[in-house]
Design an enzyme around this catalytic site. Sequence first.
Site, PDB file in Angstrom:
ATOM      1  N   GLY A   9       0.666  -1.337  -0.016  1.00 15.06           N
ATOM      2  CA  GLY A   9      -0.109  -0.097  -0.106  1.00 15.06           C
ATOM      3  C   GLY A   9       0.798   1.388   0.150  1.00 15.06           C
ATOM      4  O   GLY A   9       0.710   2.251   0.595  1.00 15.06           O
ATOM      5  N   ALA A  10       2.004   1.148  -0.627  1.00 13.89           N
ATOM      6  CA  ALA A  10       3.070   2.352  -0.648  1.00 13.89           C
ATOM      7  C   ALA A  10       2.851   3.245  -2.097  1.00 13.89           C
ATOM      8  O   ALA A  10       3.715   3.872  -2.158  1.00 13.89           O
ATOM      9  CB  ALA A  10       4.461   1.682  -0.530  1.00 13.89           C
ATOM     10  N   SER A  12       0.425   5.592  -2.413  1.00 11.44           N
ATOM     11  CA  SER A  12       0.120   6.725  -2.092  1.00 11.44           C
ATOM     12  C   SER A  12      -0.071   6.897  -0.457  1.00 11.44           C
ATOM     13  O   SER A  12       0.150   5.731   0.357  1.00 11.44           O
ATOM     14  CB  SER A  12      -1.154   6.922  -2.478  1.00 11.44           C
ATOM     15  OG  SER A  12      -2.293   5.990  -2.028  1.00 11.44           O
ATOM     16  N   GLY A  13      -0.628   7.973   0.153  1.00  9.21           N
ATOM     17  CA  GLY A  13      -0.839   8.014   1.676  1.00  9.21           C
ATOM     18  C   GLY A  13       0.158   7.642   2.479  1.00  9.21           C
ATOM     19  O   GLY A  13       1.515   8.078   2.455  1.00  9.21           O
ATOM     20  N   GLY A  15       1.617   4.749   3.643  1.00  4.63           N
ATOM     21  CA  GLY A  15       2.830   4.122   2.986  1.00  4.63           C
ATOM     22  C   GLY A  15       3.749   4.759   2.131  1.00  4.63           C
ATOM     23  O   GLY A  15       4.953   4.536   2.301  1.00  4.63           O
ATOM     24  N   SER A 135      -5.962   0.455  13.183  1.00  2.00           N
ATOM     25  CA  SER A 135      -6.833   1.591  13.173  1.00  2.00           C
ATOM     26  C   SER A 135      -7.675   1.725  14.561  1.00  2.00           C
ATOM     27  O   SER A 135      -8.325   0.250  15.017  1.00  2.00           O
ATOM     28  CB  SER A 135      -8.009   1.874  12.039  1.00  2.00           C
ATOM     29  OG  SER A 135      -8.731   2.811  12.305  1.00  2.00           O
ATOM     30  N   TYR A 157     -14.798  -3.001   7.825  1.00  2.55           N
ATOM     31  CA  TYR A 157     -13.616  -2.455   8.103  1.00  2.55           C
ATOM     32  C   TYR A 157     -12.944  -2.547   9.463  1.00  2.55           C
ATOM     33  O   TYR A 157     -11.944  -2.876   9.579  1.00  2.55           O
ATOM     34  CB  TYR A 157     -13.648  -0.955   7.630  1.00  2.55           C
ATOM     35  CG  TYR A 157     -12.184  -0.378   7.735  1.00  2.55           C
ATOM     36  CD1 TYR A 157     -11.425  -0.487   6.637  1.00  2.55           C
ATOM     37  CD2 TYR A 157     -12.180   0.799   8.690  1.00  2.55           C
ATOM     38  CE1 TYR A 157     -10.065   0.075   7.013  1.00  2.55           C
ATOM     39  CE2 TYR A 157     -10.853   1.452   8.681  1.00  2.55           C
ATOM     40  CZ  TYR A 157      -9.823   1.223   7.898  1.00  2.55           C
ATOM     41  OH  TYR A 157      -8.710   1.839   8.261  1.00  2.55           O
TER      42      TYR A 157
END
Length: 264
Positions: A9-10, A12-13, A15, A135, A157
């Site tokens: 998950g790197a 964007s955001g 990561g 989270s 989620y």
Amino acid sequence: MDRTVVITGASSGVGLAAAEQLAAQGDQVVVVGRNPERLAAAVAKVRQAGNGREPGQFRADFESLKEVRELAAHLLETYPKIDVLANNAGGMIAQYRKTVDGHEATIQGNHLGPFLLTNLLRERLAGGRIVNTASDAHRSGRPDPDDFTGGRGFRAYGGAKAANILFASEAARRWPDITSVSFHPGVVRTNFGDGTLTRLFYRFAPFLVTPEKAGALLVWLATTPDLVDGGYYVGHDPKAPASYAADPVAAAKLWDASAAAVGI
């Protein structure tokens, strides 16, 4: 120290921010993402942050366990040692859907895919570290180890994020030679989720954390020497998660069910 750090998950955001910061510190970073265009752009940013050092890269969609296995095979062929695996891939899915493997997409993308990847890399991670992006949304739901096909929206989620915490704690018990933690990155201003309202919220809500700040926390967890093995971190301190996300019996049951679901 020249570490090899794999971040899923790197593209964007959180990561991507962590990948850039680690590259700037001199680490060999492997950037894993789902979207080819975003992945290419992320690799360019990480290369620049690392003063021209070429990062590793691989495209994989965690909603396909076949692609997760292909990612693991590539990493095993390419890197003799993996010092840190940051299981950061995942997100919230607005509409219910099943993956090609027959699981609900939220639990597979956030938990089953990372669980499979980590297990396939287990020996290469010996003496290293696993950092799972969880989270505080885990307080809104719990995983059902008897059924990975149900659930939707925020409760699904939440259940997947609780699974991240349970996975980290159980990995710490089963693999004492690997430090394993999970963390809450904050509510991050990023390209998150696949529903219009969800995307608007995670871009414009006024109290959001920047990806750079959340990425710095991931970097700290990847590099600081003394962590509570199996701990759930909020900021630089371990915190108690919801009771069902701290239950070792539930963690062991989830582990065994997950192993059966992904075929290991």
